[in-house]
Every structure is written in C-alpha cells, then in structure tokens.
Write a protein that holds these residues in place. Structure first.
Motif, mmCIF file in Angstrom:
data_model
loop_
_atom_site.group_PDB
_atom_site.id
_atom_site.type_symbol
_atom_site.label_atom_id
_atom_site.label_comp_id
_atom_site.label_asym_id
_atom_site.label_seq_id
_atom_site.Cartn_x
_atom_site.Cartn_y
_atom_site.Cartn_z
ATOM 1 N N PRO A 487 0.814 -1.220 0.000
ATOM 2 C CA PRO A 487 0.000 0.000 0.000
ATOM 3 C C PRO A 487 0.848 1.270 0.000
ATOM 4 O O PRO A 487 1.704 1.466 0.869
ATOM 5 N N CYS A 488 0.624 2.119 -1.005
ATOM 6 C CA CYS A 488 1.224 3.456 -1.048
ATOM 7 C C CYS A 488 0.188 4.451 -0.537
ATOM 8 O O CYS A 488 -1.005 4.145 -0.462
ATOM 9 N N THR A 489 0.639 5.648 -0.215
ATOM 10 C CA THR A 489 -0.333 6.679 0.136
ATOM 11 C C THR A 489 -1.235 6.944 -1.055
ATOM 12 O O THR A 489 -2.440 7.126 -0.909
ATOM 13 N N GLN A 490 -0.625 6.934 -2.234
ATOM 14 C CA GLN A 490 -1.403 7.089 -3.460
ATOM 15 C C GLN A 490 -0.622 6.479 -4.617
ATOM 16 O O GLN A 490 0.557 6.758 -4.780
ATOM 17 N N LEU A 491 -1.288 5.640 -5.407
ATOM 18 C CA LEU A 491 -0.649 4.939 -6.509
ATOM 19 C C LEU A 491 -1.204 5.452 -7.837
ATOM 20 O O LEU A 491 -2.406 5.423 -8.074
ATOM 21 N N TYR A 492 -0.294 5.917 -8.689
ATOM 22 C CA TYR A 492 -0.653 6.504 -9.979
ATOM 23 C C TYR A 492 -0.313 5.576 -11.138
ATOM 24 O O TYR A 492 0.653 4.797 -11.059
ATOM 25 N N VAL A 493 -1.074 5.706 -12.225
ATOM 26 C CA VAL A 493 -0.630 5.216 -13.526
ATOM 27 C C VAL A 493 -0.834 6.342 -14.542
ATOM 28 O O VAL A 493 -1.817 7.082 -14.460
ATOM 29 N N SER A 494 0.102 6.487 -15.451
ATOM 30 C CA SER A 494 -0.007 7.505 -16.504
ATOM 31 C C SER A 494 -0.846 6.955 -17.649
ATOM 32 O O SER A 494 -0.536 5.894 -18.205
ATOM 33 N N ILE A 495 -1.894 7.662 -17.994
ATOM 34 C CA ILE A 495 -2.789 7.277 -19.091
ATOM 35 C C ILE A 495 -2.661 8.352 -20.166
ATOM 36 O O ILE A 495 -3.387 9.347 -20.162
ATOM 37 N N ASP A 496 -1.735 8.168 -21.071
ATOM 38 C CA ASP A 496 -1.420 9.222 -22.034
ATOM 39 C C ASP A 496 -2.179 9.091 -23.345
ATOM 40 O O ASP A 496 -2.102 9.988 -24.191
ATOM 41 N N ALA A 497 -2.863 7.986 -23.540
ATOM 42 C CA ALA A 497 -3.624 7.800 -24.780
ATOM 43 C C ALA A 497 -4.705 6.749 -24.541
ATOM 44 O O ALA A 497 -4.595 5.911 -23.634
ATOM 45 N N GLY A 498 -5.728 6.775 -25.388
ATOM 46 C CA GLY A 498 -6.834 5.848 -25.231
ATOM 47 C C GLY A 498 -6.838 4.706 -26.218
ATOM 48 O O GLY A 498 -7.682 3.821 -26.149
ATOM 49 N N LYS A 527 -7.813 -3.710 -8.619
ATOM 50 C CA LYS A 527 -7.918 -4.686 -7.536
ATOM 51 C C LYS A 527 -7.146 -4.277 -6.274
ATOM 52 O O LYS A 527 -7.129 -5.027 -5.300
ATOM 53 N N LYS A 528 -6.518 -3.074 -6.309
ATOM 54 C CA LYS A 528 -5.655 -2.691 -5.200
ATOM 55 C C LYS A 528 -6.432 -2.305 -3.937
ATOM 56 O O LYS A 528 -5.955 -2.524 -2.824
ATOM 57 N N GLY A 529 -7.606 -1.660 -4.098
ATOM 58 C CA GLY A 529 -8.358 -1.235 -2.921
ATOM 59 C C GLY A 529 -7.703 -0.073 -2.204
ATOM 60 O O GLY A 529 -7.952 0.152 -1.008
ATOM 61 N N GLN A 530 -6.835 0.678 -2.872
ATOM 62 C CA GLN A 530 -6.145 1.824 -2.286
ATOM 63 C C GLN A 530 -6.612 3.104 -2.973
ATOM 64 O O GLN A 530 -7.480 3.086 -3.840
ATOM 65 N N ARG A 531 -5.986 4.224 -2.592
ATOM 66 C CA ARG A 531 -6.198 5.469 -3.331
ATOM 67 C C ARG A 531 -5.410 5.343 -4.636
ATOM 68 O O ARG A 531 -4.173 5.270 -4.620
ATOM 69 N N GLY A 557 -10.188 0.406 -15.021
ATOM 70 C CA GLY A 557 -9.297 0.541 -13.863
ATOM 71 C C GLY A 557 -9.964 1.062 -12.606
ATOM 72 O O GLY A 557 -9.390 0.932 -11.515
ATOM 73 N N LYS A 558 -11.136 1.691 -12.725
ATOM 74 C CA LYS A 558 -11.902 2.197 -11.580
ATOM 75 C C LYS A 558 -11.033 3.018 -10.616
ATOM 76 O O LYS A 558 -10.968 2.729 -9.405
ATOM 77 N N PRO A 559 -10.349 4.047 -11.097
ATOM 78 C CA PRO A 559 -9.480 4.829 -10.204
ATOM 79 C C PRO A 559 -10.278 5.686 -9.234
ATOM 80 O O PRO A 559 -11.440 6.040 -9.489
ATOM 81 N N SER A 560 -9.651 6.032 -8.109
ATOM 82 C CA SER A 560 -10.291 6.936 -7.148
ATOM 83 C C SER A 560 -10.353 8.351 -7.721
ATOM 84 O O SER A 560 -11.340 9.070 -7.513
ATOM 85 N N PHE A 561 -9.294 8.727 -8.436
ATOM 86 C CA PHE A 561 -9.196 10.079 -8.980
ATOM 87 C C PHE A 561 -8.628 10.040 -10.399
ATOM 88 O O PHE A 561 -7.939 9.081 -10.775
ATOM 89 N N LYS A 645 -1.207 -2.993 10.318
ATOM 90 C CA LYS A 645 -1.121 -4.230 9.534
ATOM 91 C C LYS A 645 -2.497 -4.807 9.198
ATOM 92 O O LYS A 645 -2.603 -5.967 8.763
ATOM 93 N N GLN A 646 -3.543 -4.023 9.399
ATOM 94 C CA GLN A 646 -4.896 -4.466 9.096
ATOM 95 C C GLN A 646 -5.343 -3.889 7.751
ATOM 96 O O GLN A 646 -4.887 -2.820 7.338
ATOM 97 N N PRO A 647 -6.233 -4.590 7.045
ATOM 98 C CA PRO A 647 -6.713 -4.049 5.766
ATOM 99 C C PRO A 647 -7.442 -2.722 5.967
ATOM 100 O O PRO A 647 -8.132 -2.525 6.984
ATOM 101 N N PHE A 648 -7.300 -1.818 5.008
ATOM 102 C CA PHE A 648 -8.008 -0.544 5.061
ATOM 103 C C PHE A 648 -8.262 -0.067 3.628
ATOM 104 O O PHE A 648 -7.688 -0.582 2.665
ATOM 105 N N THR A 649 -9.152 0.902 3.503
ATOM 106 C CA THR A 649 -9.520 1.429 2.187
ATOM 107 C C THR A 649 -9.191 2.917 2.103
ATOM 108 O O THR A 649 -8.835 3.547 3.114
ATOM 109 N N ALA A 650 -9.359 3.480 0.906
ATOM 110 C CA ALA A 650 -9.038 4.891 0.676
ATOM 111 C C ALA A 650 -9.932 5.816 1.493
ATOM 112 O O ALA A 650 -9.498 6.910 1.897
#
Length: 696
Positions: A487-498, A527-531, A557-561, A645-650
């Motif tokens: 888990p990162c505080t926030q995990l990004y992917v670059s989406i530069d084209a469709g 599937k990450k369940g993070q921000r 991808g169902k991103p948070s943002f 060490k317990q599961p958590f969500t954004a």
C-alpha cells in the motif's frame, strides 16, 4: 527518382573512366601523386631487379607504406543525423580532433546536418564522407536519407557502381535496449553504400548508449584517424559489388528484365496476373540477399571494453556521460541508479509564493516534499518527457542493485544539501526554511520508472517508517509489479492515450506487447483497494479527441481520482516535435474534463482545480460526503493504518477539501494565505480577470 536516373546516366561515362588510384598531393617522392603509369602509380612500372632487390625509390614497391609525410586530403565531410544532439556533438568533436592532427592535412573540413545535404550530390561526391548517425525507432531526420538510399540500391535502372567515386565510413549511435533495432539504420546505410560501389575506409562503428557511448565513439574515431593517415586506405577499392556473386548479379538482372520487360517493350496490363510468380521471386531474391549480408557481415561494436571472463558483475546504470548530462540538468545522482532533484514549486513555497497542485488536491506543502526515484531507467520515451530522453531505457533490470536504505539516506542527504543552498535566495522565509529540513512527503515521479526498482516495496516501507507519505507514479508497463505493490499513500498510472496507436505515438514504449501490458496494469490497479489515480496529460492534436476511449479505460481501472493536466512545454530538444501549439489552455482542459464526466454517466465529477498549473481533478463520488468534497489526505491516520497491519480502504484516511481548492472557487485552487507572484508586468486584478474568464 527520374532526376536520380538522369543524373546517373549523364555521368555514367565519367564514372566508368574514373581513375582507381589515390590522387593526393603529398610530395613524398613517390609517383603515387604524380599520375605516372597507366594506373596512376609507379607500382605499375617495371621493377628493377638488381641483386634480386626491389627498387625502393618508391614506397609503393617497398615494405614501408606511403606514410613518410602527412596525408593530404582535399575535402572531408562529417555528416550527422541527430534527434537529441549527441551525433552533432560527436561530429564537432571529431572535427576538432582532425584539425589537431599533424599527420593529416585537410584543405576543406565541413560538418553537415544530413537534413541539409542534397541526396543527389552523393552520386558525384568525391569527398571523404564520415556518417555519424543516430538510430531511433521513431520518425527522425535520418528517415528520408535511408529511404532514398534503399530505393537507389534496389532500383533496376540505377548502375550498381553509381557511388564508386565515394570513400566513406559510418559510425552508428543507438541504444541496445531496442534489441534488433539497435543501430539498424546505420547498418543498412553502411551496407547499401558498399553495395553501390563506394569504398569503405573503416568498418562500421556501433556505439551503445547503455555502454559508455562516448568512450566507444572516441575509440572508433581514434582508429578511424589512424586508418586515414595510411594513404593506401584512401585508394579506391576495385570496382565490385559487395556481397553479390556474379551469378546473383545475373539472376537479378534477368529477373528485372522478366518482370519489367526489356528494351522498349512494355508490360501489358492484362498480363500482370502472369507476373505474380516472378514478382514473388524478385522479392525472395531481395530477402535472401539481405539474409546473406546479415550472416556474412557480423555486427561490430567499436571501442567496447574487453569482457572479463572471470566475472559477470552487472554494470552501473548511470554511465559517465549520463551522469554528466543529468547533473547538468540539476539532478543529484544517488548510488548507481537513483536520483533526486529540487522542484521549482519547492523554491516557490520557501518564498511564500504558493504550492503545486498537490496542495490543492491532496494537502501537500511543496517545501516539505522530496522528488526522487530509485530507478532512472524507463520503458518509455514519451514525447513530452521533461528530461529530453537523457535517462537510460530498458525492459529488464540488468544493472547493479543498491540497498533501499542507502538510496533513501542518499536522497534525503542530497535533498537537504540543495535546500541549504537556497538560504541566500532573496525572499526565502526563515520559518519555511527550517520546516523544509523535515521531509513529510516523497513524490516517486522524478524520472524513469520507480516501480522498476527490484526492492521498491522495501523502499516504500522505509518511507512510511519515517512518517513520509508516498506518491508512486508508474507508466503502466509492469502489471505484475503493480499487483505485488505494498500500500502506497497514493498509486498513480499515466494514461497518455486511449488507443494502441495513440499510446505508441505518445509514449513510444519499448515493449512489443505494450498495449497488453498497459491494459493489464489498469486491471491490476482496479484490484488494489487503495487510493489510485489516473494521470492524464493532454497534448493538443495528439490525445484530446479520444474521450470515448478514455471512458472505457476508466471503467476498466476504476481509479479513485483522475488528474487531467495540460502538457508542459519544455523547449525544443530534437527528441520531440511538440511546440507551444500543443499546449492546451486551462479552459480547454476544463471542457475536456466536463465531456469526460458526462460520458461516464455518473460515479465521477470535477472536484478541484489548480488553474496556475492548468490542472483539474476528477474524483469518484465516493469522496463526496454530505455535499462536500474529501479529496485531501489525513496523513497521521494513514501511517496509523499502515502500522496496524490491518486491511483498510481509501475512505479510511480521507480529509476535507478546503473551499478555495474546490472547482469553481474564485481562487482557482491558489491558497489565499500565499502571495501570488505575477509576471510580465500584469496587475493582479487584470491577471485575475483573465483567469476567471478563461475558467468560465
């Protein structure tokens, strides 16, 4: 092509009559320079046979080469093809080296950009031409010359000795990370020049960007100049076709006659169907010829250091030349593959002039942020790269691996050193300066591909142990790495084209299955369940019309943002064809985001903005609670959840977005407690009016 044929035909008689000897002007007491004898050299004269000894009055008949005096050369042209400027730099260095040579005298020495060289001039070229050519897997300045030479080589109307007046050498600059495409253009040009009758002075050089390219070129250049001093190397080679036997030559001529017709006879259109088998045979001949060349002409990398037989230790990712280029741009290199740099927003924050978009969107203050990466290498060469492609590229980790703690300690130490250097900058606030020596956030997005680092999970855990939040950005080419990411505080992917075509055009990935990897990365993200965040850089005339395709990617991808930002123009680099015309206005970015939200049909809305950076934040409506946006982060709560060490969500560590950062607020995402700095002499009210008008 007709101009080429006419030029060849008109000079054909002079080509056949070409003198095969060296016609230099060195006065060394040898008839080589006097034109004596039928061949222009006294080696064709009868030799004296006194006491079974050869008359040594001419060096041609002795065991000593004709190198008693300096070699005289009328003209040498250093022709370069460059995207990023490396080939041009090397050509200039070779020019300086040739000028300093005491054993080589060149009357005319020119450095020529291949885009300014008239291809037809090559047919009558008498100068010694040195081609220094950078090869890329994208469109570049070498493409037209390569295509022209290939057409010349395979045009049945062109004489196969059309370039026998030319003496040449080729040195290719490339990147072995591209596999079979490494120095491909340079190899082809070297081959085609030889097959058209030109005389090769020195073997093809292959200088690898991943293996100290500068040292390899210097070695090749030194050996080339040593060969140039030998007058015999400047003699024209006997007229022959390289790699082609007489039988192959006759077979190709017969094929050309059969396919195209002989003499004035023209092929009737109705008979074209009958020629199919002959056309296939002609194509097969060409393919076999290419294969024969590859087998008989081994690839050669000039200047490579001898390989150690007793050790297979991996090398450093940062070569001496790469280290020089990156440090010149302000980077501090940590260990063998990591780097850190001060962001311009850090400097602005220290002076009380505002924070970057992360402050508006997520509550991060720029002077408390460290921008770093544990991997300078990347699997893409994006057209909008801020670093002008000076960083290495690769698809697998083949370098040394530094310890995560060593990288973090080195990055923090260098970051603090750069902060300390700013204490004398006018306007720096004392309280901000002191606060800056406590890093609270790490942006793993400096350059390269941070997730590529083999110990990225250990590195992120170390950040969290030190109460440093983590924003990790990946280019979506390593789906397995995303799946395995802690888990990162926030995990990004670059989406530069469709689309597949758009992604190849903008990101220019190295992986052949880049699109499958791209889609796999989005599925891993869902599937990450993070921000999670999609980072979308808008480039006008490249990806602004792909809204429907982006909608499908968001659903996958169902991103948070979704961060949508206009591309930043970083100046001309030669590696990209972007101009200011490709940079969208803020209102154009807003319009794009509104259309994207409308197409999604629910679940997302525009939540915040930072007009100063031309940035918009689209958020999942999960973060819209009781009529208010909660896009900011409760950082103490995040560290508490990680240590549990317990599961958590954004949604477990979200915080309220301040009113000034919400989309549509008059501040446009600029913190009102900061002092706005205005450039170009515009008054604050005029500037504000323009921005509000643009946003509306």
């Amino acid at each position: 092509m007709n101009n080429v044929v006419n030029s060849i035909l008109s000079g054909f008689s002079s080509i056949l009559a070409l003198d095969q000897g060296f016609t230099g002007t060195a006065d060394d007491g040898c008839a080589c320079s006097s034109g004596g004898g039928s061949g222009g050299c006294c080696k064709d004269q009868p030799k004296k046979e006194e006491e079974n000894k050869i008359d040594t009055s001419c060096a041609c008949g002795s065991e000593t080469p004709c190198n008693d005096g300096p070699t005289q050369i009328d003209t040498v042209k250093l022709v370069y093809a460059s995207l990023t400027g490396t080939a041009k730099t090397f050509a200039t260095e070779l020019e300086n080296k040739l000028k300093q040579q005491t054993n080589i005298r060149i009357q005319h020495l020119n450095v020529v950009d291949i885009t300014e060289y008239d291809n037809d001039d090559l047919l009558t070229e008498t100068a010694v031409c040195v081609f220094i050519l950078s090869s890329y897997n994208v469109e570049g300045p070498l493409d037209w010359f390569t295509k022209w030479l290939r057409d010349l080589r395979y045009d049945w109307r062109v004489d196969r000795l059309a370039l026998q007046k030319l003496r040449y050498a080729v040195c290719g600059l490339g990147d072995s990370a591209y596999g079979d495409e490494f120095n491909q253009a340079a190899q082809s040009i070297d081959k085609w020049l030889g097959q058209l009758g030109a005389t090769r002075i020195y073997p093809l050089g292959a200088c690898d960007k991943n293996n100290d390219q500068k040292a390899q070129f210097d070695s090749w250049a030194d050996l080339f100049m040593a060969e140039l001093h030998d007058k015999r190397s400047l003699e024209f080679a006997p007229a022959q076709i390289e790699y082609d036997s007489d039988a192959e030559e006759e077979q190709e001529e017969e094929t050309n006659k059969d396919v195209m017709g002989s003499g004035d006879e023209m092929l009737d259109v109705e008979d074209m169907g009958k020629m199919a088998s002959k056309l296939r045979a002609a194509k097969q001949n060409r393919e076999e010829e290419e294969l024969d060349f590859e087998r008989s002409h081994a690839k050669r990398s000039i200047g490579e250091a001898p390989k150690k037989k007793t050790s297979s230790e991996p090398r450093d990712m940062v070569s001496p030349m790469l280290h020089k280029n990156l440090t010149k741009q302000g980077y501090k290199i940590v260990g063998t593959h990591s780097g850190v740099k001060i962001c311009r927003w850090t400097k602005a924050a220290l002076r009380g002039r505002g924070f970057c978009y992360k402050h508006s969107f997520y509550g991060i203050q720029s002077h408390l942020c460290m921008e770093t990466t544990p991997s300078l290498a990347c699997a893409n060469k994006c057209v909008f790269c801020w670093r002008h492609h000076t960083n290495p590229v690769g698809t697998t980790w083949r370098w040394k691996v530094d310890d995560p703690k060593f990288i973090l300690d080195g990055a923090m130490e260098n970051h603090y050193k750069m902060i300390k250097q700013l204490k004398g900058v006018p306007g720096v606030k004392a309280d901000r300066f002191q606060e800056a020596f406590t890093i609270k956030h790490c942006a793993l997005s400096l350059v390269g591909e941070p997730i590529f680092y083999p110990h990225i999970n250990e590195f992120v855990n170390l950040l969290h142990e030190n109460n440093i939040s983590s924003f990790l950005v990946t280019n979506a080419q390593f789906p397995d790495k995303i799946a395995d990411m802690v888990p990162c505080t926030q995990l990004y992917v670059s989406i530069d084209a469709g689309t597949r075509e758009g992604l190849k055009k903008i990101d220019r990935p190295l992986f052949r299955d880049f699109w499958e990897r791209f889609l796999g990365s989005l599925e891993s993200l869902s599937k990450k369940g993070q921000r999670t965040v999609y980072r979308l850089t808008l480039v006008k005339d490249h990806n602004t019309d792909e809204i429907d395709n982006y909608v499908e990617l968001v659903r996958r991808g169902k991103p948070s943002f979704i961060e949508v930002k206009g591309v930043t123009y970083c100046g001309y680099s030669g590696a990209s064809n972007l101009t200011m015309a490709n940079v969208p206005y803020h209102h154009e970015v807003v319009d794009f985001c509104q259309k994207l939200v409308d197409k999604l049909g629910g679940g997302y809305a525009i939540s915040a903005e930072h007009a100063h950076s031309c940035s918009i934040l689209i958020a999942s409506t999960d973060f819209y609670v009781n009529g208010e946006w909660y896009t900011h982060i409760d950082y103490p709560k995040f560290f508490e959840l990680v240590r549990s060490k317990q599961p958590f969500t954004a949604k477990d560590f979200m915080a309220k977005t301040p009113a000034w950062a919400v989309f549509g607020a008059p501040e446009g995402g600029f913190d009102p407690d900061e002092t706005r700095f205005y450039r170009k002499g515009k008054k604050p009210q005029e500037q504000k009016t323009l921005e509000v008008a643009a946003a509306s």
